[in-house]
Design an enzyme around this catalytic site. Structure first.
Site, PDB file in Angstrom:
ATOM      1  CB  THR A  14      -0.952   0.023   1.214  1.00  0.00           C
ATOM      2  OG1 THR A  14      -0.176  -0.104   2.415  1.00  0.00           O
ATOM      3  CG2 THR A  14      -1.948  -1.119   1.136  1.00  0.00           C
ATOM      4  N   GLY A  15       2.163   1.141   0.093  1.00  0.00           N
ATOM      5  CA  GLY A  15       3.036   2.306   0.078  1.00  0.00           C
ATOM      6  C   GLY A  15       3.325   2.785  -1.333  1.00  0.00           C
ATOM      7  NE  ARG A  42       0.268   2.574   9.250  1.00  0.00           N
ATOM      8  CZ  ARG A  42       1.537   2.210   9.349  1.00  0.00           C
ATOM      9  NH1 ARG A  42       2.023   1.803  10.512  1.00  0.00           N
ATOM     10  NH2 ARG A  42       2.333   2.239   8.292  1.00  0.00           N
ATOM     11  CB  CYS A 133      16.108   5.879  -4.619  1.00  0.00           C
ATOM     12  SG  CYS A 133      16.140   7.016  -3.222  1.00  0.00           S
ATOM     13  CD  GLN A 160      18.208  11.827  -1.764  1.00  0.00           C
ATOM     14  OE1 GLN A 160      19.385  11.836  -1.422  1.00  0.00           O
ATOM     15  NE2 GLN A 160      17.352  10.940  -1.283  1.00  0.00           N
ATOM     16  N   GLY A 164      10.590  10.315  -1.902  1.00  0.00           N
ATOM     17  CA  GLY A 164      11.553   9.411  -1.283  1.00  0.00           C
ATOM     18  C   GLY A 164      11.277   9.153   0.177  1.00  0.00           C
ATOM     19  CE  LYS A 218      19.986   4.217   4.159  1.00  0.00           C
ATOM     20  NZ  LYS A 218      18.577   4.610   3.983  1.00  0.00           N
ATOM     21  CG  HIS A 247      15.647  11.258  -5.669  1.00  0.00           C
ATOM     22  ND1 HIS A 247      14.488  11.819  -5.190  1.00  0.00           N
ATOM     23  CD2 HIS A 247      15.921  10.202  -4.828  1.00  0.00           C
ATOM     24  CE1 HIS A 247      14.084  11.153  -4.117  1.00  0.00           C
ATOM     25  NE2 HIS A 247      14.943  10.179  -3.880  1.00  0.00           N
TER      26      HIS A 247
END
Length: 342
Positions: A14-15, A42, A133, A160, A164, A218, A247
């Site tokens: 659902t994201g 949720r 990403c 960004q 994100g 990262k 981005h």
């Protein structure tokens, strides 16, 4: 491939990334026999649409992965740490979109245009990490140049978008912008560290002891792993900007050998996944608003860095929800299929 296709679980369905995964699975006609949409408590009671059919969203649990062939995870690091090993033990290949496993030596970190060959090894854990990403779009553009001139150092500043940080951050930008334009206030930040409307925030993820953020760490660590060259030095500054989607990155590289801008354009124009947009005199260069919804990594503003003998500056833009997350994950799944591993 199984004649009837694969049982595919999408965790975090659902994201923003999860929904994009569904769209790309359909667009690219990935052979899905059965879809298992999973999310947190949720989302209990909600439904998603896939291939024209409504599918009830189920709550992710340790028993959810029986008979699953492929599990695409995009529900946060803690969820991945808990459930990805379970899915793998049940026999699924896991493609994880979080940072939970990226730097583990026994987990491949894959950008198909760059290091697909690493999937030829025997990866017993059956977990594959999808990079950050911002890292993905940068290495897609830099790897072809590295192969030609060997990159020694990378300095990158990112711009960004709010996507994100998820749906709530996108909504926060839109709400704050309306409030600001209507003269209402004071504005309050909820999802992001500060107000994002008409602002830039040099703070993505948590700060570490060395002054860098985790997002910057990262990029610095993942680039070296993906490009399989520990000699490359990378420094990053990651900034959240008031853009809804896609981005952008200002990247400066120093190479061991000469690399003229004209030659770089030629190399990149033939590179997989890259589209060169570099006609400054005609005001043509990559823009986030144009990259949104597209699969390519767009590169422009290619010019010589006069401060070092073999330097080059570039502007790199890509849709972070597509190539920066969902598309890259599904390209990995396609690799597993092509190599007969699924």
């Amino acid at each position: 491939m199984k004649p009837e296709g694969y049982n595919v679980a999408v965790v975090g369905v659902t994201g923003a990334v999860g929904r994009t995964m569904l769209a790309i699975l359909e667009e690219r006609r990935f052979p899905v026999r059965k879809l298992l949409p999973l999310a947190s408590e949720r989302s209990r009671g909600t439904t998603i649409t896939f291939q024209g059919k409504a599918h009830p969203v189920q709550v992710v649990s340790k028993d959810a992965f029986r008979d699953v062939d492929l599990a695409l995870f995009s529900a946060g690091g803690e969820v991945s740490k808990r459930f990805a090993p379970i899915a793998a033990r049940e026999g699924a290949w896991v493609v994880d979109n979080t940072s939970a496993f990226r730097m583990d030596e026994d987990v491949p970190l894959i950008v198909p245009e760059v290091n697909a060959h690493t999937l030829n090894r025997d990866w017993e854990r059956r977990i594959i990490a999808n990079p950050n990403c911002s890292t993905i779009q940068m290495v897609v553009a830099l790897a072809p140049l590295h192969a030609h001139a060997k990159i020694k150092r990378v300095s990158v500043a990112t711009y960004q978008s709010t996507s994100g940080a998820g749906h709530s951050a996108m909504e926060e930008l839109q709400f704050q912008t309306r409030q600001q334009l209507e003269g209402k206030g004071p504005l309050q930040a909820k999802k992001l560290p500060h107000v994002i409307a008409f602002n830039c925030i040099p703070h993505i993820d948590v700060f570490l002891d060395d002054g860098f953020t985790k997002e910057e760490q990262k990029m610095m660590q993942e680039t070296v792993k993906i490009m399989e060259d520990p000699s490359i030095k990378v420094v990053a500054t990651c900034v959240r900007v008031p853009v809804v989607r896609a981005h952008s990155e200002a990247v400066v590289i120093e190479c061991e050998r000469a690399l003229r801008p004209e030659r770089a354009r030629e190399i990149l124009s033939k590179a997989p996944g890259v589209e060169v947009v570099d006609e400054p005199a005609a005001k043509k260069y990559p823009l986030a608003i144009d990259a949104a919804g597209k699969d390519a990594v767009f590169v422009g503003r290619i010019r010589r860095d006069p401060t070092v003998p073999h330097g080059l500056a570039l502007w790199i833009v890509a849709d972070n929800l597509r190539k920066g997350a969902a598309l890259n994950a599904i390209q990995i799944a396609e690799l597993l299929h092509q190599k007969g591993l699924l």
